[in-house]
Design a protein around this motif. Structure first.
Motif, mmCIF file in Angstrom:
data_model
loop_
_atom_site.group_PDB
_atom_site.id
_atom_site.type_symbol
_atom_site.label_atom_id
_atom_site.label_comp_id
_atom_site.label_asym_id
_atom_site.label_seq_id
_atom_site.Cartn_x
_atom_site.Cartn_y
_atom_site.Cartn_z
ATOM 1 N N THR B 90 63.486 13.936 67.233
ATOM 2 C CA THR B 90 63.613 15.255 66.582
ATOM 3 C C THR B 90 64.539 16.166 67.371
ATOM 4 O O THR B 90 65.205 17.025 66.790
ATOM 5 N N ASP B 91 64.574 16.005 68.691
ATOM 6 C CA ASP B 91 65.403 16.892 69.510
ATOM 7 C C ASP B 91 66.888 16.576 69.361
ATOM 8 O O ASP B 91 67.730 17.316 69.852
ATOM 9 N N ILE B 93 68.550 14.629 70.865
ATOM 10 C CA ILE B 93 69.160 14.334 72.162
ATOM 11 C C ILE B 93 68.822 12.894 72.534
ATOM 12 O O ILE B 93 69.698 12.071 72.736
ATOM 13 N N GLU B 208 74.106 19.610 74.221
ATOM 14 C CA GLU B 208 74.120 20.978 73.685
ATOM 15 C C GLU B 208 74.407 22.027 74.752
ATOM 16 O O GLU B 208 74.714 23.173 74.430
ATOM 17 N N HIS B 209 74.283 21.637 76.044
ATOM 18 C CA HIS B 209 74.517 22.603 77.110
ATOM 19 C C HIS B 209 75.968 22.614 77.579
ATOM 20 O O HIS B 209 76.292 23.231 78.588
ATOM 21 N N LEU B 227 74.651 25.947 67.830
ATOM 22 C CA LEU B 227 74.936 25.698 66.412
ATOM 23 C C LEU B 227 73.687 25.897 65.572
ATOM 24 O O LEU B 227 72.578 25.641 66.021
ATOM 25 N N GLU B 228 73.889 26.319 64.329
ATOM 26 C CA GLU B 228 72.747 26.445 63.421
ATOM 27 C C GLU B 228 72.465 25.117 62.715
ATOM 28 O O GLU B 228 71.347 24.878 62.266
ATOM 29 N N ASP B 229 73.478 24.297 62.563
ATOM 30 C CA ASP B 229 73.296 23.031 61.856
ATOM 31 C C ASP B 229 73.704 21.868 62.739
ATOM 32 O O ASP B 229 74.887 21.624 62.958
ATOM 33 N N VAL B 230 72.707 21.204 63.274
ATOM 34 C CA VAL B 230 72.967 20.020 64.086
ATOM 35 C C VAL B 230 72.397 18.839 63.314
ATOM 36 O O VAL B 230 71.187 18.715 63.151
#
Lengths: 308, 308
Positions: B90-91, B93, B208-209, B227-230
């Protein structure tokens, strides 16, 4: 220093037993109020409201006084001081709570000394939101109120927490807490959701990756400074909040600009906290130390002689 | 565009089966060379060396040509195209590899077309380091060589990898790979260790960092843009490397300044990649799109009207 308004900090004072990758440390003086107070004291006079037991060393209160921290609001109750024990993973990010003993903190019922009621800058450290609200009721028209919270209150006291959120200027949480509070995984959407719940601003702490400020002026990112020596992350988040309020108080204005500057100073201040066990480092830094680290952090984004 | 030097990209072209939090996607065209090539093509002409099987759609090669990507170096071998299947948490990553079928990639023995040998900018996508060295042998005095690698080669082929590292300008890895390669957990110390092994620069990608560049001029941090949409992180790292080289080629000089600018453009380029499944978004972005996102990323650090 003399021009800064005082800062009122409500939180815990504690003994921590820490299992760190570099070894164990016992009876380390910690607690959110302790870390935040040392951090804020770099920039401004500080007033602390907390409770300690018979076993808390008078010497530490003396050290705090020596840093310009007014500890008249620290109540000494009969019994033992709040105690936390935890084990950090090798990554120094994930940690497991091994033991929590509330002790005198269980019946903590903060009473603000009369002098404290007019403090313009207020930091409500992580606590039961009812207690945070109770403290706010005792203040008179503070200029700026920042609160922290945690998963325990988000899941256990959602309604009182919601009331608290409507009374503060800025919420400071980590990314997991922001996700839990909003029920939204995406950090940007989570922040936007939190802003509809009351606070004008939300700051999301991301550990070594720095922190993000979301406000009406947009998003500001304070980067984490890549440190060579990361020893003990305990209290880094509290030091961040203390540094933030300390810097703002020193600037004596709340604006998009001063908040953004405060984010860098908060990150810089917190970065010292992790360089030693407990409050060893955060209790000794100077404004010059912080200014130097702010320069180092800013250099992370500098292109050199020219600009883009 | 016309002033940019060409970029040579060696890597994989593949079919991916993706289990994403938003749903499953099958037979998605992917591979490191595909993503890097689309990203680099925003800035410069691109030459790709890779292998595909009978089943690879000619239409996709046409799409690449339409973006200024020379695919004459893409060998069509008898058999099936490389295939990877993975499931994202879910992350978005952490991911688990469910299946890897090397297929025609197993006997990939890249032969550079004569025209390609003089390409000034070279991207050695993640591959067996012996293959990366073999490709380098076929080039003539490239101006700038960037390589990627992964845990499999770090643990499995340390000696050949060490030889490869001595031949490149810049290594691009993620934080886990940097730790594994150096045997050092602390990112800053890990980077310094890697710099003693050959490359003049190391770039550590942090999802993301954002990413950190370590070079003789210090440390530069390119932030991740919230981002709002990943949707699908597959290929983001490859898009970063492609965007980096593309921007540098377009600038036609390698300096502390151009590298720092390239870091922002690489981050911006990669941020589009994750906004859609597969290459859907990265294959369609324009220089204006990237320039706009670079401005958004830079705004994350802006203080407003005044400076500090």
């Amino acid at each position: 220093m003399t021009s800064a308004s005082p800062i009122l900090i409500i939180g815990s004072m504690a003994f921590d037993d820490l299992e760190l990758p570099t070894g164990s440390a016992h009876n380390v003086v910690g607690g959110s109020a302790t870390y935040s107070a040392f951090a804020a004291s770099v920039f401004a006079p500080v007033r602390v409201v907390a409770v300690v037991g018979d076993d808390f060393p008078e010497e530490m209160l003396g050290t705090m006084r020596g840093r310009g921290i007014d500890v008249d609001g620290v109540e000494r109750a009969s019994g033992k001081t709040f105690r936390w024990a935890g084990r950090y993973d090798t990554d120094l990010i994930h940690r497991t709570t091994l033991d929590t003993q509330l002790n005198v903190f269980a019946s903590f019922n903060p009473k603000l000394p009369e002098l404290y009621r007019d403090t313009p800058f207020v930091l409500l450290g992580n606590n039961h939101p009812a207690l945070q609200l109770d403290v706010l009721e005792q203040t008179r028209a503070p200029l700026f109120v920042v609160a922290d919270t945690m998963n325990f209150w988000i899941s256990g006291e959602p309604q009182i927490l919601a009331s608290m959120l409507r009374r503060i200027d800025t919420l400071v949480v980590n990314d997991e807490e922001a996700r839990q509070l909003s029920g939204i995984y995406n950090i940007r959407r989570a922040a936007r959701d939190i802003l509809t719940r009351g606070p004008r601003r939300v700051i999301i702490k991301r550990g070594e990756h720095g922190a993000l400020l979301f406000d009406e002026d947009g998003i500001f990112a304070a980067p984490g400074f890549p440190l060579e020596d990361v020893i003990d992350p305990t209290g880094a988040g509290d030091s961040f909040a203390g540094g933030l309020l300390g810097y703002l108080s020193n600037q004596q204005q709340i604006s998009a600009l001063s908040l953004r500057r405060a984010m860098l100073h908060a990150t810089a201040t917190a970065s010292f906290c992790v360089e030693a066990v407990g409050t060893q480092r955060i209790a000794t830094i100077t404004r010059e130390d912080v200014a130097q680290r702010v320069d180092q952090i800013r250099s992370l984004y500098e292109f050199g002689a020219s600009t883009m």
